[in-house]
Write a protein that holds these residues in place. Structure first.
Motif, PDB file in Angstrom:
ATOM      1  N   LEU A   1      -5.680   3.950  -4.057  1.00  0.00           N
ATOM      2  CA  LEU A   1      -5.193   3.703  -2.706  1.00  0.00           C
ATOM      3  C   LEU A   1      -5.708   4.832  -1.820  1.00  0.00           C
ATOM      4  O   LEU A   1      -5.469   6.001  -2.128  1.00  0.00           O
ATOM      5  CB  LEU A   1      -3.661   3.653  -2.678  1.00  0.00           C
TER       6      LEU A   1
ATOM      7  N   ASP B   1      -6.306  -6.010  -0.487  1.00  0.00           N
ATOM      8  CA  ASP B   1      -5.897  -4.901   0.371  1.00  0.00           C
ATOM      9  C   ASP B   1      -5.159  -5.439   1.592  1.00  0.00           C
ATOM     10  O   ASP B   1      -5.561  -6.445   2.188  1.00  0.00           O
ATOM     11  CB  ASP B   1      -7.125  -4.106   0.828  1.00  0.00           C
TER      12      ASP B   1
ATOM     13  N   THR C   1      -8.507   0.273   0.159  1.00  0.00           N
ATOM     14  CA  THR C   1      -8.329   0.501  -1.271  1.00  0.00           C
ATOM     15  C   THR C   1      -9.720   0.609  -1.876  1.00  0.00           C
ATOM     16  O   THR C   1     -10.616  -0.163  -1.520  1.00  0.00           O
ATOM     17  CB  THR C   1      -7.552  -0.664  -1.920  1.00  0.00           C
TER      18      THR C   1
ATOM     19  N   HIS D   1       0.550  -1.592   0.802  1.00  0.00           N
ATOM     20  CA  HIS D   1      -0.858  -1.182   0.824  1.00  0.00           C
ATOM     21  C   HIS D   1      -1.769  -2.243   0.205  1.00  0.00           C
ATOM     22  O   HIS D   1      -2.805  -2.588   0.762  1.00  0.00           O
ATOM     23  CB  HIS D   1      -1.037   0.146   0.093  1.00  0.00           C
ATOM     24  N   CYS D   2      -1.382  -2.735  -0.956  1.00  0.00           N
ATOM     25  CA  CYS D   2      -2.198  -3.754  -1.606  1.00  0.00           C
ATOM     26  C   CYS D   2      -1.307  -4.647  -2.462  1.00  0.00           C
ATOM     27  O   CYS D   2      -0.164  -4.314  -2.775  1.00  0.00           O
ATOM     28  CB  CYS D   2      -3.311  -3.125  -2.449  1.00  0.00           C
TER      29      CYS D   2
ATOM     30  N   SER E   1      -3.884  -2.930   3.876  1.00  0.00           N
ATOM     31  CA  SER E   1      -3.643  -1.649   4.545  1.00  0.00           C
ATOM     32  C   SER E   1      -4.528  -1.467   5.771  1.00  0.00           C
ATOM     33  O   SER E   1      -5.328  -2.335   6.132  1.00  0.00           O
ATOM     34  CB  SER E   1      -3.912  -0.511   3.557  1.00  0.00           C
TER      35      SER E   1
ATOM     36  N   ASP F   1     -11.586  -8.043   1.790  1.00  0.00           N
ATOM     37  CA  ASP F   1     -10.284  -7.436   1.476  1.00  0.00           C
ATOM     38  C   ASP F   1      -9.851  -7.736   0.044  1.00  0.00           C
ATOM     39  O   ASP F   1      -8.716  -7.448  -0.332  1.00  0.00           O
ATOM     40  CB  ASP F   1      -9.219  -7.915   2.460  1.00  0.00           C
TER      41      ASP F   1
END
Length: 373
Positions: A356, A306, A312, A291-292, A308, A344
């Motif tokens: 998240l 991030d 986030t 995800h991050c 994802s 990002d």
């Protein structure tokens, strides 16, 4: 995109070994594609069967082998070698984050295009590993040793790969050794099996920080090397050979505190396997598998990145601000959604809170960055 066909060479190996190579490469490339691919790694488009042979259809990569370019230019200066080294480290770091070890990094397996951008092109020796079950202790035999079976490039292979099973486990640190030897080669044009040699010993105008990075990366003892390609990349970016600083991260949802290094990740714990530093339960469906990532930039600041498709959220000035990967923004726009996120990344300061996915979801995905240790 133009494509190329990778066809097995029957005159090179026995049929059993050939099948092993081809199947190993196909599986590695499928895993890389499944997790999004990387611009410095060969990209699998398809595979076809022809008279019992598996033929790989890959994106065409133009350019010359790294070894040819280095020899033609009589080596690179320190800045060029460092820049190319960072790009290669980034690609190998991607493999390590997805629990793959390359094990045969050498000039023959890297192409440079006209902009000196490297692409790694051969995955016949790539191996999936579970780092949590491996030992970096080079003084003991390994129960997981696996010879690559590939001849050539011995100067770039660490002891645990050359003498599989006799000198500790093969892991991300094995690729770090090869990366160190590649840096030495780019600066000197020499393919040396000797350990402990740095460019300035051989007359290269190499800055002291680069000498020290190569000395640590290509150490015979795996415990003296950088732990993985992310740590080596961080050292090259900072021009500082010391291992990266750690920081503390508090998970509100799990009431746990984690010590993290640059490059560590948070994500959903589900197949296909990913080397996640902080795994969240599989039932957290809105959380991406990776995800991050928390890393440091060239100035040494800690940064949240991030990766994802759902974003986030960072708490800032009493409000929540979304950061979202370029891939996530593109996917949302392709579905007709408005996208508020413009970046990002977010620089982290001690006390910063991030979540998240949407923070209104629940606090199980909330974290507090506690700063450097």
């Amino acid at each position: 995109h133009d494509v190329a066909l990778k066809i097995p060479r029957h005159d090179k190996d026995s049929e059993t070994i050939l099948d092993k190579y081809v199947n190993r490469e196909l599986q590695a490339l499928k895993e890389i594609r499944q997790v999004g691919g990387h611009p410095n790694l060969m990209n699998l488009k398809d595979s076809v069967s022809n008279n019992g042979d598996v033929i790989l259809v890959v994106d065409f990569v133009g350019g010359d082998e790294l070894g040819e370019v280095v020899d033609r230019k009589s080596g690179f200066d320190a800045d060029r070698a460092r820049d190319i080294g960072i790009d290669i480290c980034d690609a190998i770091s991607f493999l390590h984050q997805h629990e793959l070890v390359y094990r045969d990094l050498k000039p023959d397996n890297i192409l440079l295009d006209g902009q000196q951008t490297p692409t790694i092109i051969d995955f016949t020796t790539a191996k999936e590993v579970d780092v949590s079950n491996l030992s970096r202790n080079g003084g003991q035999a390994s129960t997981t040793g696996d010879p690559t079976g590939v001849q050539g490039g011995e100067e770039f292979k660490p002891p645990e790969v050359l003498d599989a099973g006799q000198y500790g486990d093969q892991g991300p640190w094995s690729d770090v050794y090869s990366l160190g030897k590649l840096l030495l080669f780019m600066l000197t044009t020499l393919r040396l099996e000797t350990e402990g040699v740095v460019p300035s010993d051989l007359g290269s105008a190499s800055p002291s920080y680069l000498d020290d990075i190569i000395r640590r990366a290509a150490a015979r003892d795996p415990t003296e090397r950088y732990s993985d390609a992310t740590a080596l990349k961080n050292a090259l970016e900072r021009k500082d050979p010391t291992p990266p600083q750690t920081a503390s991260l508090y998970h509100i949802g799990g009431d746990d505190t984690y010590e993290i290094e640059p490059g560590d990740t948070i994500g959903r714990d589900e197949p296909p396997k990913t080397s996640i530093t902080i795994p969240l339960p599989e039932d957290e469906g809105w959380v991406s598998r990776v995800h991050c990532r928390i890393t440091r930039d060239a100035t040494g600041s800690w940064v949240l990145e991030d990766e994802s498709t759902n974003g986030t959220y960072c708490h800032e000035n009493g409000d929540w601000v979304e950061i979202l990967s370029a891939n996530g923004r593109q996917k949302l726009r392709s579905r007709g959604h408005d996208v508020e996120a413009t970046t990002d990344t977010k620089q982290l300061e001690p006390g910063d809170t991030f979540a998240l996915v949407d923070p209104n979801y629940d606090k199980k995905t909330w974290f507090i960055f506690q700063g450097e240790n």
